[in-house]
Scaffold this motif. Structure first.
Motif: not given
Length: 257
Positions: A11-40
């Motif tokens: 997404g604009k501010a996060k990435v989801l990766y496959e998790g270590p166990e079934p039914g889990t994910l790893i949510q990674h927080f990016k340094d990106d800031a977006t506004a106005f639907n990523a126009k900025k």
């Protein structure tokens, strides 16, 4: 490390990766800031670290008071382990004070307290700029059942009560915030849980004394000081931030006396 993991969604501010166990994910927080639907779009080094810590703190507290969430635990400075959910394609916005699009739509003055908290729904569709929708749309198009809408509204108001008190205690007014929910399938049962994140990216937070904005409006409105504002929120919440300040990218000249 990131290259070896299977990327599920970005997404604009996060990435989801496959998790270590079934039914889990790893949510990674990016340094990106977006506004106005990523126009900025801009990167702020350290923003992802701050949002990870703030969201972890809030989700942990919500778990403690019995609000079901996707959050399991924080893994490192930028990542958390979460439960995999089927995201309901609706953004639920709770408003306590007039700000943002409410000013434009209804011609109201920013900062006016609302007679009561207002809940709005927006359809999650970047191509359409996340249009506002009603319960009629949500049920007609099968995005969520009436019982699920009731549950999301009840949870959103409970989160609002809790967060309003939490922030009030540290001199911050919770103006409004956006949350997302997802379904978890347990045997024959379907549970609605809070998903995504709660951070200054998804809330409007104003200092009660100075009215200073401590949220993403600093980026939207070119006010500057985004990292300082997010750091201030983390500091007031009592969160130990390992790396709140951006590091210089090149070698640093140390002045000798």
């Amino acid at each position: 490390m990131n290259n070896r993991r299977r990327r599920i969604y970005e997404g604009k501010a996060k990435v989801l990766y496959e998790g270590p166990e079934p039914g889990t994910l790893i949510q990674h927080f990016k340094d990106d800031a977006t506004a106005f639907n990523a126009k900025k779009h801009e990167r702020f080094e350290g923003k992802g670290v701050l949002n990870n810590r703030i969201s972890e703190y809030i989700f942990s507290r919500l778990n403690e008071i019995g609000v079901p969430t996707h959050f399991i635990r924080r893994l490192n400075m930028r990542e958390q382990l979460i439960r995999e959910v089927e995201i309901i394609p609706i953004e639920v916005v709770v408003r306590n004070v007039v700000a943002g699009s409410l000013c434009e739509r209804l011609g109201l003055e920013e900062g006016m307290p609302l007679p009561r908290s207002i809940i709005e729904f927006y359809y999650k569709a970047d191509k359409l700029n996340d249009p506002m929708v009603t319960e009629e749309h949500i049920t007609a198009f099968g995005w969520a059942a009436p019982t699920e809408i009731d549950e999301m509204m009840a949870m959103a108001l409970r989160i609002n009560d809790f967060l309003s008190g939490l922030f009030l205690g540290i001199g911050i007014r919770l103006v409004d915030f956006k949350v997302e929910f997802g379904r978890i399938f347990e045997n024959e049962m379907v549970r609605i849980v809070l998903a995504d994140e709660i951070s200054p990216d998804s809330c409007r937070l104003w200092d009660i004394e100075t009215k200073n904005k401590l949220d993403k409006d600093r980026f939207r409105k070119d006010l500057g000081g985004l990292l300082e504002a997010y750091s201030e929120v983390a500091k007031r919440l009592g969160i130990l931030v390992e790396n709140p300040a951006p590091r210089p990218k090149g070698p640093v000249l140390i002045q000798s006396k």
